[in-house]
Design a protein around this motif. Structure first.
Motif, PDB file in Angstrom:
ATOM      1  N   LYS A 126       0.849  -1.203   0.057  1.00  0.00           N
ATOM      2  CA  LYS A 126      -0.032  -0.057  -0.066  1.00  0.00           C
ATOM      3  C   LYS A 126       0.966   1.320  -0.020  1.00  0.00           C
ATOM      4  O   LYS A 126       0.553   2.348  -0.635  1.00  0.00           O
ATOM      5  CB  LYS A 126      -0.756  -0.045   1.251  1.00  0.00           C
ATOM      6  CG  LYS A 126      -1.962  -0.966   1.091  1.00  0.00           C
ATOM      7  CD  LYS A 126      -2.971  -0.928   2.373  1.00  0.00           C
ATOM      8  CE  LYS A 126      -4.101  -1.932   2.138  1.00  0.00           C
ATOM      9  NZ  LYS A 126      -5.027  -2.081   3.174  1.00  0.00           N
ATOM     10  N   PHE A 127       2.051   1.226   0.411  1.00  0.00           N
ATOM     11  CA  PHE A 127       2.910   2.340   0.438  1.00  0.00           C
ATOM     12  C   PHE A 127       3.472   2.581  -0.767  1.00  0.00           C
ATOM     13  O   PHE A 127       3.650   3.548  -1.164  1.00  0.00           O
ATOM     14  CB  PHE A 127       4.260   1.979   1.679  1.00  0.00           C
ATOM     15  CG  PHE A 127       5.479   2.603   1.432  1.00  0.00           C
ATOM     16  CD1 PHE A 127       5.535   4.162   1.892  1.00  0.00           C
ATOM     17  CD2 PHE A 127       6.342   2.193   0.630  1.00  0.00           C
ATOM     18  CE1 PHE A 127       6.606   4.786   1.543  1.00  0.00           C
ATOM     19  CE2 PHE A 127       7.525   3.077   0.495  1.00  0.00           C
ATOM     20  CZ  PHE A 127       7.707   4.371   0.834  1.00  0.00           C
ATOM     21  N   LEU A 128       3.621   1.455  -1.423  1.00  0.00           N
ATOM     22  CA  LEU A 128       4.199   1.808  -2.818  1.00  0.00           C
ATOM     23  C   LEU A 128       3.248   2.369  -3.900  1.00  0.00           C
ATOM     24  O   LEU A 128       3.367   3.200  -4.482  1.00  0.00           O
ATOM     25  CB  LEU A 128       4.484   0.211  -3.315  1.00  0.00           C
ATOM     26  CG  LEU A 128       5.765  -0.453  -2.789  1.00  0.00           C
ATOM     27  CD1 LEU A 128       6.086  -1.848  -3.658  1.00  0.00           C
ATOM     28  CD2 LEU A 128       7.105   0.326  -2.920  1.00  0.00           C
ATOM     29  N   GLN A 129       1.845   2.077  -3.477  1.00  0.00           N
ATOM     30  CA  GLN A 129       0.952   2.751  -4.057  1.00  0.00           C
ATOM     31  C   GLN A 129       0.799   4.222  -3.945  1.00  0.00           C
ATOM     32  O   GLN A 129       0.424   5.052  -4.733  1.00  0.00           O
ATOM     33  CB  GLN A 129      -0.406   1.963  -4.006  1.00  0.00           C
ATOM     34  CG  GLN A 129      -0.499   0.506  -4.516  1.00  0.00           C
ATOM     35  CD  GLN A 129      -1.716   0.068  -4.307  1.00  0.00           C
ATOM     36  OE1 GLN A 129      -2.311   0.086  -2.949  1.00  0.00           O
ATOM     37  NE2 GLN A 129      -2.509  -0.578  -5.123  1.00  0.00           N
ATOM     38  N   GLY A 144      -1.511  -6.492 -11.479  1.00  0.00           N
ATOM     39  CA  GLY A 144      -0.930  -5.780 -10.809  1.00  0.00           C
ATOM     40  C   GLY A 144      -1.660  -4.658 -10.174  1.00  0.00           C
ATOM     41  O   GLY A 144      -1.339  -3.998  -9.250  1.00  0.00           O
ATOM     42  N   ASP A 145      -2.588  -4.128 -11.212  1.00  0.00           N
ATOM     43  CA  ASP A 145      -3.569  -3.119 -10.964  1.00  0.00           C
ATOM     44  C   ASP A 145      -4.608  -3.514 -10.025  1.00  0.00           C
ATOM     45  O   ASP A 145      -5.306  -4.142 -10.868  1.00  0.00           O
ATOM     46  CB  ASP A 145      -3.606  -2.349 -12.085  1.00  0.00           C
ATOM     47  CG  ASP A 145      -4.597  -1.303 -12.077  1.00  0.00           C
ATOM     48  OD1 ASP A 145      -4.946  -0.960 -10.845  1.00  0.00           O
ATOM     49  OD2 ASP A 145      -4.609  -0.476 -13.170  1.00  0.00           O
ATOM     50  N   PRO A 146      -4.800  -2.925  -8.829  1.00  0.00           N
ATOM     51  CA  PRO A 146      -6.089  -3.581  -8.230  1.00  0.00           C
ATOM     52  C   PRO A 146      -7.242  -3.205  -8.533  1.00  0.00           C
ATOM     53  O   PRO A 146      -8.451  -3.730  -8.512  1.00  0.00           O
ATOM     54  CB  PRO A 146      -6.033  -2.749  -6.823  1.00  0.00           C
ATOM     55  CG  PRO A 146      -4.496  -2.324  -6.646  1.00  0.00           C
ATOM     56  CD  PRO A 146      -3.897  -1.961  -8.069  1.00  0.00           C
ATOM     57  N   ASN A 147      -7.403  -2.104  -9.810  1.00  0.00           N
ATOM     58  CA  ASN A 147      -8.642  -1.936 -10.549  1.00  0.00           C
ATOM     59  C   ASN A 147      -8.815  -3.128 -11.586  1.00  0.00           C
ATOM     60  O   ASN A 147      -9.890  -3.160 -11.971  1.00  0.00           O
ATOM     61  CB  ASN A 147      -8.445  -0.674 -11.148  1.00  0.00           C
ATOM     62  CG  ASN A 147      -8.297   0.498 -10.111  1.00  0.00           C
ATOM     63  OD1 ASN A 147      -9.014   0.298  -8.925  1.00  0.00           O
ATOM     64  ND2 ASN A 147      -7.381   1.305 -10.319  1.00  0.00           N
ATOM     65  N   THR A 148      -7.766  -3.799 -11.825  1.00  0.00           N
ATOM     66  CA  THR A 148      -8.001  -4.385 -13.363  1.00  0.00           C
ATOM     67  C   THR A 148      -7.604  -6.049 -12.543  1.00  0.00           C
ATOM     68  O   THR A 148      -8.167  -7.105 -13.439  1.00  0.00           O
ATOM     69  CB  THR A 148      -7.402  -4.201 -14.269  1.00  0.00           C
ATOM     70  OG1 THR A 148      -5.841  -4.290 -13.985  1.00  0.00           O
ATOM     71  CG2 THR A 148      -7.495  -3.059 -15.245  1.00  0.00           C
ATOM     72  N   ALA A 149      -7.417  -6.273 -11.605  1.00  0.00           N
ATOM     73  CA  ALA A 149      -6.827  -7.699 -11.254  1.00  0.00           C
ATOM     74  C   ALA A 149      -8.057  -8.556 -11.076  1.00  0.00           C
ATOM     75  O   ALA A 149      -7.718  -9.712 -11.650  1.00  0.00           O
ATOM     76  CB  ALA A 149      -6.065  -7.663 -10.054  1.00  0.00           C
ATOM     77  N   LEU A 150      -9.158  -8.291 -10.278  1.00  0.00           N
ATOM     78  CA  LEU A 150      -9.944  -9.220 -10.200  1.00  0.00           C
ATOM     79  C   LEU A 150     -10.633  -9.226 -11.438  1.00  0.00           C
ATOM     80  O   LEU A 150     -11.220 -10.515 -11.812  1.00  0.00           O
ATOM     81  CB  LEU A 150     -11.120  -8.519  -9.091  1.00  0.00           C
ATOM     82  CG  LEU A 150     -12.120  -9.459  -8.729  1.00  0.00           C
ATOM     83  CD1 LEU A 150     -11.750 -10.658  -8.229  1.00  0.00           C
ATOM     84  CD2 LEU A 150     -13.332  -8.708  -7.833  1.00  0.00           C
ATOM     85  N   GLY A 151     -10.996  -8.192 -12.522  1.00  0.00           N
ATOM     86  CA  GLY A 151     -11.448  -8.697 -13.656  1.00  0.00           C
ATOM     87  C   GLY A 151     -10.823  -9.421 -14.374  1.00  0.00           C
ATOM     88  O   GLY A 151     -11.271 -10.487 -15.158  1.00  0.00           O
ATOM     89  N   GLY A 153      -3.260 -11.160  -4.408  1.00  0.00           N
ATOM     90  CA  GLY A 153      -3.003  -9.719  -4.539  1.00  0.00           C
ATOM     91  C   GLY A 153      -3.728  -9.039  -5.693  1.00  0.00           C
ATOM     92  O   GLY A 153      -4.427  -9.768  -6.537  1.00  0.00           O
ATOM     93  N   PRO A 154      -3.217  -7.845  -5.962  1.00  0.00           N
ATOM     94  CA  PRO A 154      -2.259  -6.918  -5.430  1.00  0.00           C
ATOM     95  C   PRO A 154      -3.102  -6.450  -4.069  1.00  0.00           C
ATOM     96  O   PRO A 154      -4.226  -6.122  -4.083  1.00  0.00           O
ATOM     97  CB  PRO A 154      -2.016  -5.832  -6.255  1.00  0.00           C
ATOM     98  CG  PRO A 154      -3.283  -6.116  -7.168  1.00  0.00           C
ATOM     99  CD  PRO A 154      -3.510  -7.217  -7.195  1.00  0.00           C
ATOM    100  N   VAL A 155      -2.638  -6.051  -3.091  1.00  0.00           N
ATOM    101  CA  VAL A 155      -2.937  -5.652  -1.921  1.00  0.00           C
ATOM    102  C   VAL A 155      -4.359  -6.388  -1.393  1.00  0.00           C
ATOM    103  O   VAL A 155      -5.097  -5.684  -1.021  1.00  0.00           O
ATOM    104  CB  VAL A 155      -2.994  -4.098  -1.589  1.00  0.00           C
ATOM    105  CG1 VAL A 155      -1.636  -3.630  -1.425  1.00  0.00           C
ATOM    106  CG2 VAL A 155      -3.620  -3.522  -2.849  1.00  0.00           C
ATOM    107  N   ARG A 156      -4.428  -7.720  -1.425  1.00  0.00           N
ATOM    108  CA  ARG A 156      -5.620  -8.582  -1.076  1.00  0.00           C
ATOM    109  C   ARG A 156      -6.751  -8.341  -2.034  1.00  0.00           C
ATOM    110  O   ARG A 156      -8.105  -8.676  -1.803  1.00  0.00           O
ATOM    111  CB  ARG A 156      -5.847  -8.213   0.457  1.00  0.00           C
ATOM    112  CG  ARG A 156      -4.775  -8.820   1.144  1.00  0.00           C
ATOM    113  CD  ARG A 156      -5.163  -8.888   2.521  1.00  0.00           C
ATOM    114  NE  ARG A 156      -4.236  -9.433   3.352  1.00  0.00           N
ATOM    115  CZ  ARG A 156      -3.886  -8.803   4.540  1.00  0.00           C
ATOM    116  NH1 ARG A 156      -4.471  -7.760   4.918  1.00  0.00           N
ATOM    117  NH2 ARG A 156      -2.980  -9.390   5.243  1.00  0.00           N
TER     118      ARG A 156
END
Lengths: 431, 321
Positions: free
Chosen positions: A406-409, B181-188, B269-272
């Protein structure tokens, strides 16, 4: 003197001599025990490490022809502890365990699985080969359980020689030189000067060395024991230094970091040649030589973490691998002998051929390649601290790595506060 | 006279119904179990019962038992009553997995079944010609999720060498996006990858349902001047609904329990962002070795599976006696 008295005298002397010999032999396990039978080693390493390990076992068997070695292989991706626990709880009986996690050693000791090795330490005179600091590293409350057989520098930064040449720079020695090199590398076509693999854990490497270099080993050790909170200014200071790196355009898009792990980061430096630096353990040396077919010290090098001038530049993060022996092993004599063998010149020099440094004074360090020699010298001159992630309780380490993602983001000060507070909240439960 | 005839008719009806009832009783008696049959019956089903007990009942009971203990690593278990469940629902990471699991399960099922259903309709117009096509889709269903996962890693690579990025790069030169790696696209991206392997089964089930429609019904529709679209919409789709229901049920359960593809593609991930209950269970049980806590998550997942399964099983077996 009658014949019977003479005979009785001879018998007495014979018995006495026999008993004395037995006592003498018992005092020296290496001589007393007939080294034979099967020794079971729990093995979880893969790739070149596994190949090297096979050679070590073969060399041990060659020295002890009556012995056979059986490997209990644990297949694991990433952290092998789950597999090891499953095997042990499932009733597998092994004599020797390969371990790289101090926290796991403590867990094994608490569960009564490990056998102390203080007696063996004295009997085999390991003090003659390993100094006290290595013994301390493998001890819990003054009792030795682990015999360190290899160690690695975790504060070294791998670089591609070609990238340095193209950018017209020398491997940087100071933080300012390091940060200044990013622009030159970008101009030379290395759009992402540092490749960080943040999918699981490799992004924490930078934080851990920054913590050592900004706050010292004592602070890092206190943090590992949770004697200071994660919201301590020392932790925030290290993260701010990390943020400086990110702000200087070191590492590209955070989403790309989060999509890759250390091996992909290594590929970016040595294969795709889109990055110039990456920070990961010494196992990358074997990868560079074997997987990328590169020449150590020619195609790539290792620079020790650039000095920050904060008063802690003589610190390094290290990892080790140790051997533990089990309390329920079927062949303790051979297990002990195997431990003795692993710190012998034969084993140490064999490992050196694979690029692994041994802490044993019996090792011939001139056999190490140029990169490994740099790392070995750096560790020898440093105050060392074990990799922080491997010292943290299981509950906490996962949260720690996720919060660093989260820090990297968002490496802003506000987010540093949020991230450290979240780790601290988990730490409060975990200890 | 009328009364005599009526009385006679009533008597005849009563006799007939009495005879039918008697025959039915006799039939049931012959079909029923005799006490002497029980030992043989138990002996015959004993192997299955033993295997079922070892492979299903024992692990299930053991998992439920473990969920009441606090177990950390190799340490001694400590009985904590419902402590693990209380902690579980207070854990933000677990609460996050519930919504992620719901999105993943519903989306994967919707994508797989709707595509499978549509393809089944289209294939039904030319069954022979589309055979290789159907085989290919069904083969994807048979591929291990782990293998499929590695294939999708190649497709979704973050650099321009990834197949998807390379394809988009043909239109937008130099395009690259870290899909996983992008939390906005990872689940998709994960939903697409998981759905890909899930299309084959709905395709086959719906295709089989369409094949079961009497040919005369379709011919009548043609003769009445119905267009292929009308036949598909008004005849084939409604009559293939039983197959769709089975496909939804199977895909829902598969998606709910998904693990391999998540493990390989994102590791939660990313970030769960892609951590489902199944993956959370693995992380807690196998990487942190909190067996009790992980078992509590397993029981919650089991409850979700049962909520979906029981009505479906009752509905599917309602006619069986």
């Amino acid at each position: 003197m009658t014949m019977s008295a003479i005979t009785t005298g001879i018998r007495r002397r014979t018995v006495l001599a026999g008993v004395s010999l037995a006592v003498l032999l018992a005092a020296s396990p290496a001589l007393a025990q007939d080294l034979s039978g099967e020794v079971v080693i729990l093995q979880w390493q893969g790739g070149t490490d596994a190949e090297m390990w096979k050679k070590v076992e073969e060399a041990f068997v060659a020295k002890n022809p009556g012995v056979t070695v059986r490997e209990l292989n644990i297949t694991a991706q990433g952290d092998a502890r789950g597999g090891i626990r499953t095997a042990l709880l499932g009733g597998e009986v092994v004599d020797v365990l390969i371990n790289t996690w101090p926290a796991f050693r403590a867990e094994l000791v608490d569960a009564g699985i490990l056998r102390p090795i203080d007696e063996q330490w004295a009997t085999y005179n390991w003090d003659g080969k390993l100094n006290q600091s290595w013994k301390d590293l493998g001890s819990i409350d003054g009792v030795a359980y682990g015999l360190t057989y290899t160690y690695g520098d975790r504060s070294g930064i791998w670089y591609a020689t070609e990238a340095m040449t193209k950018a017209g720079i020398e491997p940087p020695k100071t933080w300012d030189e390091f940060v200044a090199s990013f622009d030159k590398l970008e101009s030379a076509g290395y759009a992402t000067p540092i490749a960080i693999g943040a999918k699981y854990w490799a992004h924490a490497e930078w934080f851990e060395t920054l913590l050592l270099r900004t706050a010292g080993v004592e602070t890092a050790a206190k943090l590992a024991r949770h004697e200071i909170p994660w919201t301590d200014p020392a932790v925030k200071g290290a993260l701010k230094k990390y943020a400086e790196l990110l702000a200087a355009g070191c590492c590209g898009d955070p989403a790309t970091m989060l999509a890759n792990e250390w091996d992909a980061a290594s590929d970016s430096v040595f294969k795709a040649k889109t990055s110039a630096y990456t920070m990961i353990g010494m196992w990358n040396n074997a990868r560079a030589k074997n997987d990328y077919d590169l020449q150590e010290g020619v195609d790539y090098g290792l620079l020790q973490f650039p000095s920050l001038g904060a008063g802690f530049d003589d610190t390094s993060s290290v990892d080790t691998k140790e051997l533990n022996v089990t309390a329920n092993g079927k062949n303790p004599a051979v297990a002990d002998a195997f431990l003795d063998f692993i710190v012998s010149a034969d084993a140490a020099n064999l490992m050196a051929g694979y690029g692994y440094a041994s802490p044993s004074s019996a090792a011939d360090n001139s056999l190490l390649g140029p990169v490994q020699q740099i790392a070995t010298a750096a560790v020898a001159q440093s105050k060392v601290q074990f990799v922080l992630g491997d010292l943290l309780p299981g509950d906490l380490v996962d949260e720690y790595r996720v919060q660093l993602q989260k820090f990297l983001q968002d490496p802003s000060d506000a987010n540093i506060d949020a991230v450290t507070a979240a780790i601290e909240a988990k730490a409060a439960e975990a200890y | 006279m009328h009364e005599t005839v009526a009385a006679s008719a009533t008597a005849t009806d009563a006799e007939r119904s009495s005879r039918v009832a008697g025959e039915r009783r006799k039939l049931l008696a012959t079909r029923g179990w005799r006490i002497g049959d029980w030992p043989a019956a138990w002996l015959l089903i004993a192997p299955v019962l033993v295997l079922f007990g070892i492979a299903v009942v024992y692990p299930l009971v053991e998992t439920i038992r473990l969920s009441f203990f606090d177990i950390k690593g190799l340490g001694k278990p400590k009985y904590v009553e419902l402590g693990n469940y209380v902690r579980l629902f207070a854990d933000p990471a677990f609460r996050n997995t519930i919504s992620t699991t719901l999105i993943f399960t519903v989306a994967t099922t919707f994508v797989s079944v709707s595509i499978g259903w549509l393809l089944a309709m289209l294939c039904s117009f030319a069954p022979r010609q589309t055979l290789p096509f159907r085989v290919m889709f069904f083969a994807a269903f048979g591929i291990s999720e782990a293998v499929a996962g590695y294939m999708w890693i190649g497709i979704l690579r973050p650099d321009s060498a990834g197949l998807l990025n390379a394809a988009i790069g043909l239109i937008i030169p130099g395009f690259s996006h870290p899909w996983l790696g992008d939390p906005n696209t990872a689940l998709g991206a994960l939903i697409v990858a998981a759905s890909w392997g899930g299309v084959g089964l709905p395709l086959m089930l719906c295709f089989a349902s369409v094949q079961a429609i009497p040919r005369t019904v379709l011919e009548a529709a043609y003769l009445d001047g119905a267009t292929p679209t009308q036949i598909m919409r008004n005849i084939m789709m409604p009559l293939s609904l039983p197959g769709v229901r089975v496909a939804i049920f199977i895909n829902l359960l598969g998606a709910l329990r998904a693990f391999d593809i998540i493990f390989i593609l994102t590791g939660g991930g990313p970030v769960r962002a892609t951590e489902t209950v199944g993956y959370f269970m693995y992380r807690e049980s196998m990487t942190q070795f909190k067996l009790g806590y992980g078992a509590a998550a397993t029981v919650v997942l089991l409850a979700a599976v049962l909520i979906i399964s029981i009505p479906a099983i009752i509905q599917r077996t309602a006619g069986a006696r």
